[in-house]
Structure formats: C-alpha cells, structure tokens
Design a protein around this motif. Structure first.
Motif, PDB file in Angstrom:
ATOM      1  N   UNK A 622       0.809  -1.223   0.000  1.00 36.26           N
ATOM      2  CA  UNK A 622       0.000   0.000   0.000  1.00 36.26           C
ATOM      3  C   UNK A 622       0.842   1.273   0.000  1.00 36.26           C
ATOM      4  N   UNK A 623       2.165   1.124  -0.109  1.00 36.35           N
ATOM      5  CA  UNK A 623       3.043   2.284  -0.156  1.00 36.35           C
ATOM      6  C   UNK A 623       3.624   2.705   1.173  1.00 36.35           C
ATOM      7  N   UNK A 624       3.127   2.142   2.263  1.00 35.92           N
ATOM      8  CA  UNK A 624       3.644   2.484   3.586  1.00 35.92           C
ATOM      9  C   UNK A 624       4.968   1.758   3.835  1.00 35.92           C
ATOM     10  N   UNK A 625       5.657   2.198   4.866  1.00 34.30           N
ATOM     11  CA  UNK A 625       6.950   1.604   5.224  1.00 34.30           C
ATOM     12  C   UNK A 625       6.762   0.573   6.327  1.00 34.30           C
ATOM     13  N   UNK A 626       7.387  -0.573   6.173  1.00 34.54           N
ATOM     14  CA  UNK A 626       7.319  -1.624   7.182  1.00 34.54           C
ATOM     15  C   UNK A 626       8.654  -2.321   7.326  1.00 34.54           C
ATOM     16  N   UNK A 627       8.606  -3.512   7.912  1.00 36.77           N
ATOM     17  CA  UNK A 627       9.831  -4.279   8.138  1.00 36.77           C
ATOM     18  C   UNK A 627       9.603  -5.721   7.723  1.00 36.77           C
ATOM     19  N   UNK A 628      10.684  -6.404   7.468  1.00 32.27           N
ATOM     20  CA  UNK A 628      10.599  -7.811   7.103  1.00 32.27           C
ATOM     21  C   UNK A 628       9.951  -8.610   8.225  1.00 32.27           C
ATOM     22  N   UNK A 629       9.320  -9.732   7.877  1.00 32.44           N
ATOM     23  CA  UNK A 629       8.642 -10.551   8.882  1.00 32.44           C
ATOM     24  C   UNK A 629       9.636 -11.187   9.849  1.00 32.44           C
ATOM     25  N   UNK A 630      10.791 -11.571   9.337  1.00 31.23           N
ATOM     26  CA  UNK A 630      11.823 -12.201  10.142  1.00 31.23           C
ATOM     27  C   UNK A 630      13.101 -11.366  10.066  1.00 31.23           C
ATOM     28  N   UNK A 631      13.955 -11.458  11.091  1.00 25.68           N
ATOM     29  CA  UNK A 631      15.217 -10.717  11.043  1.00 25.68           C
ATOM     30  C   UNK A 631      16.073 -11.142   9.856  1.00 25.68           C
ATOM     31  N   UNK A 632      16.787 -10.186   9.307  1.00 23.68           N
ATOM     32  CA  UNK A 632      17.719 -10.418   8.213  1.00 23.68           C
ATOM     33  C   UNK A 632      19.124 -10.490   8.800  1.00 23.68           C
ATOM     34  N   UNK A 633      19.890 -11.488   8.386  1.00 25.25           N
ATOM     35  CA  UNK A 633      21.215 -11.714   8.961  1.00 25.25           C
ATOM     36  C   UNK A 633      22.315 -11.382   7.963  1.00 25.25           C
ATOM     37  N   UNK A 634      23.449 -10.982   8.525  1.00 22.63           N
ATOM     38  CA  UNK A 634      24.645 -10.735   7.727  1.00 22.63           C
ATOM     39  C   UNK A 634      25.824 -11.387   8.428  1.00 22.63           C
ATOM     40  N   UNK A 635      26.578 -12.179   7.683  1.00 20.87           N
ATOM     41  CA  UNK A 635      27.703 -12.909   8.257  1.00 20.87           C
ATOM     42  C   UNK A 635      29.025 -12.239   7.886  1.00 20.87           C
ATOM     43  N   UNK A 636      29.964 -12.333   8.808  1.00 19.74           N
ATOM     44  CA  UNK A 636      31.300 -11.817   8.569  1.00 19.74           C
ATOM     45  C   UNK A 636      32.298 -12.571   9.428  1.00 19.74           C
ATOM     46  N   UNK A 637      33.541 -12.288   9.224  1.00 18.16           N
ATOM     47  CA  UNK A 637      34.548 -12.963  10.024  1.00 18.16           C
ATOM     48  C   UNK A 637      35.949 -12.661   9.536  1.00 18.16           C
ATOM     49  N   UNK A 638      36.917 -13.155  10.275  1.00 16.20           N
ATOM     50  CA  UNK A 638      38.312 -12.989   9.907  1.00 16.20           C
ATOM     51  C   UNK A 638      39.137 -14.030  10.651  1.00 16.20           C
ATOM     52  N   UNK A 639      40.301 -14.299  10.136  1.00 15.69           N
ATOM     53  CA  UNK A 639      41.269 -15.135  10.844  1.00 15.69           C
ATOM     54  C   UNK A 639      42.639 -14.512  10.661  1.00 15.69           C
ATOM     55  N   UNK A 640      43.454 -14.620  11.693  1.00 19.74           N
ATOM     56  CA  UNK A 640      44.758 -13.978  11.639  1.00 19.74           C
ATOM     57  C   UNK A 640      45.688 -14.641  12.648  1.00 19.74           C
ATOM     58  N   UNK A 641      46.969 -14.365  12.506  1.00 14.91           N
ATOM     59  CA  UNK A 641      47.983 -14.817  13.450  1.00 14.91           C
ATOM     60  C   UNK A 641      48.555 -13.585  14.130  1.00 14.91           C
TER      61      UNK A 641
END
Length: 641
Positions: A622-641
């Motif tokens: 209908x043109x209004x602003x809302x949110x997704x039904x379920x949370x949206x995830x974003x993955x990240x990471x790193x490895x180091x010595x």
C-alpha cells in the motif's frame, strides 16, 4: 553529605585492645620477666596481608599489571569494583550518579577493555562490548588484577588491557572461616540510612571444601538542583519571521539600545545572548545491589585441584525525578521587556547578555520522570589445575549471562504564558511578569495541560560460553638454560547479545485514545508537595515549594489495563560471535649485567565469525513503510595470526 556508620568484628577488637592495655596494672619485675621471654612478635592484619599479596602478584607477573587483593569478605576498599580500580595507575572510570560504572585502561574507550571473572568472559547488560562493573558487589570479590601487557593466551577484545576478577575458594583459607560485616551510611539530605550486610562462610573436610558468600547493600541519594540553566543566541527570535521577529528587534532597540542591522546575519545576532531555560529539580536515586558466590573444591593434593564456582547477582536502580522548568525560547514566544542587560563584561567580543527579560509565551513544564533499571547476572564455571614434576595442565569451561531491562516514563504537563526569567546571585529563576496573563509557574496547576505520558522500554540479553585448555612444560636445557617453560593451548568463546527497544506515548485512558490532550489539567491529578515526593523534607536550593504528580500515581493512573510498550522492529538487533584460538608461548629467564630479566613471548591464531541480525525496512504493497517478517542476517569474520 554522608556520615558512615561502620561496625565489624575486626573494628570492635581494634577498639577494645588499647583500652584493655591501659587498664592493666602489673608488678614491674614480673612485667620485665614477661618481656624477656618473648623472642619475636609477629603482627598480622588483613590490610597489610592484602598489600603484600598484591605486591607478590605484580612481582610474579611478566608484563605490566597491578592488583587489588581483599583477604577477607567486605575488605575490598570501595563500594564497587570500578571505584576500587581507579586506584590503579593508568585506569580511569566513568561515573553515573556519583558511582563508578565502566573502566578505561590506558586512555582507550571502555569497550576495548576485556573483563573476566575466574578467567571466564563476563557478560553485561551494557548493550555493547563494555562491562558495567557497578553490577558486581565488591564485598564478594577477593582479587582484581589489571593486566596492561597482552599475552598470546588472552582472549580477543582487550586491546586496552584486561580486568581479571577472582572470587574466593575454600582452600584459600586455613580450615573453617566465618566472617561478617555490617555497615550503615546516613544521607543528611534524604535522611535515609543505607544498610550494607555481607558474610562469608568457608570450611574444608579433608580433600573437599565449600565456600559461600553473600552481600546486599542499598544506596539512597537525593539531589536538589537549580537545573538545566542554558544560555543561547538570540537568533532563535530574530530569525522567527513575522511579528515575533519584528517585536524582538523593536524591544532590543527600545530597552537595550541594540540596533539589529541584519536579523539573518548570525555573526551579529549570535553575539546577543539570552537565558533560555531555568528549572528546579529534586530527584531520588535508590540503588539495590546483591551478590552471592558458591565454590566447591576438590583438592586431594597440592598438585591437583578441581573446583566449581557459581556467582549470582542483581543490581536494581530506581530514580524518581521531579522537574519544574521554564523555556523562554518556545516556538510561540518572543521578547516583551528587557529589564537588565550586560554589555560590558564581554564587550571585547561585541557580546550583549540579557540578564533579566520578560517573554510573551514561556513554555512552562511540570515533568514527573521515572527510571527503573534492573540487571540480573549469573555465572557458572568449573576449573581444573593438575601439576606434575615438570608439567602443568589447566582447563576451564563455563557460562556467563546477564539480563537488563530499562523502564522509563515521563509525565508531561505544559503551560504557555507570559513570565519573567532572570539571573540572580542564587542562579536562574522564573517569576511572574507584569503581563496580566502571567502565571506563577509553581502554583498554577489548572493552567498546565496534559501533553503525554511518555514510556520507553529496553531489554538486553547477553550470553557467553567459554572453554579453554592449555599445557605447560617446564624445561631445564643445558644448551638453552634461559628457556624455562613453553605453553600450548586452545580457547573457544561463543557470545550472543540481543537488544530490543520500544516507546509509546499515552494520551488517553485507552489504546489509541488522545482525549487527555489539551483537556486534562495538572489539577485533575492527585498532587503531592515536593517535600513529600522525595524523603528529606523541603527543597534545599532555595525557599521554594511546588506540587507535582507522584510517579506511583502516574503509573497507576495512566498505564491502562493491558498496557505494554511495544518493541520497535527498527531498533532490534542481535549479534552472535564465535572466537576460536590456538596459542603457544615461551618464558625466558636470564641476567643482563647481574640484573634478572624475564621475557614472555608467543603467537596466537584466531578465527572469528560474526552474525548480525535485524529487521530490514521494506515498502508495503500500500506504499507504507514496514519491516521484514523475520530478522535479516549478515555474516562476517576474519582469521589472523
């Protein structure tokens, strides 16, 4: 002002002994005989012993570290851990309502300081990486060490340093131990006595030992203040346009001889200063803190030790704040009469300060604010220490969790009316003006209209699981005598933090109802004099009294049946972090020009993965602003010595 009333067994004994010595009468000869029989006098005391142990820890630690040790319950030197840590060089604390909360090491922000309890990563209700140390009762803590030099075995997240907290265990004491403490602090403003009670009971039975400690304390703080004094440039009125702007220009010329050349030139109008806000405030802050520990220990020999530790605690704060405030620079107001101004003090900068002014429509507010913060903390862990002739095995595993809720409410009534605001030797004040429509802001409840009962609610959950195992081999090598030990280990931590937040403005007797707005007055509610709203009697800053709605009444009246503050999906987040690390270290001990030197060196491999979740903003059909039904995830990471 606080007067402390302290009563403990140790202090009583110290007070009695000198008087007993003065009361003795003895034959000089027999006294000399007694003296001759004494070969050595050893004076023991928990304070001196604590200092000695702290020095020993510093001496044995390779790198920069400082420790605070309490050998008995309730002997920790301050009201909470943060207050105690400020004694350590390189450590600063952040205060809230007079008490230390967060700790910064080496000048870096508090979120860069890693905190552990019994070597387990500590959960907190802060909502970020930093740990709020005011939630821990210092009476149940035995030792705190601030480590400023990193080691390969340390966990990720402590670039500034680490704070290592330790609780007592039964074999720390020689057999049975029973210690208690009772304190009281009197606040002369609130006229309240704040109690503090703590005890520790410990005993060992052969190879087994058990220890339990508990502490509870209340702190009450009342503050009266001439609050929120604020000065601001006059372009608030001179850029308003229309009659508000023109009247301000005319009044400046008529009463102060100031001719405004260009009302849109802020280099000119920004040098004309007026007093925007004046208020009087009384608030009461009550802090209830409790903590308990339980330790079970199996120690069949000096080389084997298995222990289980539990720590529970709570920290609840309630703040009742009552404000009577006046905002001269309301969106409806302008200058009416300038009674006094100062064009000499800051004349070198071309500035004129309006000290005493009548305004056409000051925004007067009566605010009843309530903040209820509750934190519950728990930690459970087990630790193994096993040592052979030339090796040592150390392992631990455990859980740390914290739940925090922040419940805020603000009942707001507003009255627009002419009034006079001025600066005096007692501070700022707002009084009735000569305008016939003026009001006495402290005694006109029928003129204040209901605007809103504002509520917010925040909930934070923090969970951390950790496990570590390391093996140390002690060496005595002919070809490399400086190398005294090597250590290998692995550590794993699983962290999860979730935050929800919501707000709701109540404007009527039911959901979606706004019938209170601009119809219900302050006089329609039950009013209580300020001296009865907070303990301690009359307002202390000046000879003034007024009546407001109590927070208890506001909560009962405006929170209708079935009320709850809805969480806002846009404010939700969840962050999960898993950290796995492998490390190896070596200790070297040698001499340079007869000066002993100790070196610790090592390497660490770290693999970190992070998942961030939240609701994503979308456009509805209908043109209004809302949110997704379920949370949206974003993955990240790193490895180091």
């Amino acid at each position: 002002m606080k007067n402390r009333i302290l009563g403990t067994t140790a202090l009583v004994a110290a007070a009695v002994s000198p008087f007993a010595a003065l009361a003795q009468t003895a034959d000089p000869v027999s006294a000399q005989a007694d003296v001759a029989q004494v070969d050595e006098i050893i004076v023991t005391g928990s304070y001196r012993r604590s200092l000695e142990e702290a020095v020993d820890i510093k001496r044995k630690t390779i790198g920069f570290s400082d420790s605070i040790v309490a050998t008995d319950v309730a002997n920790f030197p301050e009201q909470n851990l943060a207050e105690a840590l400020q004694r350590i060089p390189g450590v600063t604390i952040e205060r809230n309502k007079g008490l230390g909360g967060r700790v910064s090491v080496r000048g870096l922000p508090s979120e860069f300081t890693f905190v552990t309890i019994n070597d387990l990563a500590t959960a907190s209700g802060s909502g970020g990486r930093d740990v709020e140390l005011d939630i821990f009762a210092s009476e149940i803590i035995q030792q705190v060490t601030v480590q400023k030099s990193p080691r390969a075995s340390d966990e990720e997240g402590g670039i500034a340093g680490s704070v290592d907290i330790s609780t007592a265990r039964p074999f720390d004491y020689a057999g049975q131990e029973l210690v208690g403490s009772v304190e009281g602090a009197y606040n002369s403003i609130s006229e309240e006595i704040d109690p503090k009670v703590s005890f520790l009971a410990s005993n060992t039975w052969g190879d087994w030992g058990a220890l339990a400690s508990f502490s509870t304390a209340r702190r009450t703080n009342r503050t009266d203040s001439n609050s929120g004094i604020n000065f601001r440039p006059l372009f608030r009125f001179l850029e308003a346009g229309g009659t508000r702007e023109q009247q301000a220009i005319d009044v400046l010329e008529r009463d102060a001889g100031v001719i405004v050349q260009d009302p849109n030139d802020r280099n000119e109008t920004g040098r004309l200063i007026f007093q925007d806000k004046v208020g009087d405030r009384a608030y009461l802050n009550t802090q209830d803190q409790w903590g308990a520990t339980l330790s079970l220990q199996y120690k069949p020999s000096s080389t084997f030790d298995l222990s289980f530790d539990a720590m529970l605690g709570g920290y609840d704060t309630t703040e009742d704040e009552y404000d009577a405030a006046a905002y001269s620079a309301s969106s409806r107001s302008t200058l009416e009469t300038i009674h006094e101004y100062d064009d000499t003090t800051l004349a070198d900068f071309g500035m004129v300060v309006l000290r005493d002014v009548s305004y056409t429509a000051t925004q007067h507010e009566m605010l009843s604010k309530e903040r209820i913060n509750e934190t519950q903390y728990s930690q459970f862990g087990t630790e193994l220490n096993w040592r052979g002739d030339d090796w040592k095995l150390h392992a631990l595993a455990g859980y740390s969790g914290a739940e925090k809720t922040l419940d805020y409410a603000n009942l707001k009534h507003v009255a627009y009316a002419p009034s006079r605001t001025r600066w005096t030797e007692r501070g700022g004040e707002t009084i009735p003006s000569d305008n016939p429509a003026t009001i006495d802001m402290y005694d006109a409840p029928d003129r204040y209209l209901f605007e809103a009962y504002e509520t917010t609610y925040e909930a934070i959950n923090d969970d951390k699981y950790a496990a570590q195992v390391d093996y140390t081999k002690y060496l005595s090598l002919d070809f490399l005598p400086a190398l005294t030990s090597v250590q290998f280990g692995a550590r794993y931590t699983d962290k999860n933090k979730e935050r929800q937040y919501g707000q709701l403005n109540i404007q009527g007797p039911g959901p979606g109802d706004s019938s209170y707005v601009n119809t219900r007055t302050l006089a329609d509610s039950e009013l209580t004099p300020i001296g009865d709203l907070v303990p301690g009697g009359d307002y202390r800053v000046k000879d003034l009294t007024w009546s407001q709605v109590s927070n208890d009444y506001a909560r009962r009246t405006f929170r209708y049946a079935g009320f709850s503050t809805p969480f806002d999906p846009g404010q939700y987040y969840e962050v999960s972090e898993q950290v796995a690390s492998l490390y190896a270290m070596a200790d070297l001990n040698f001499e340079i020009a007869s000066v002993p030197v100790s070196v610790n060196g090592g390497a660490r491999y770290v693999d970190t993965s992070i998942t961030s979740s939240g609701y994503h903003q979308v456009q509805n059909p209908n043109g209004s602003t809302g949110y997704t039904r379920e949370p949206v995830s974003s993955d990240g990471g790193y490895d180091k010595v």
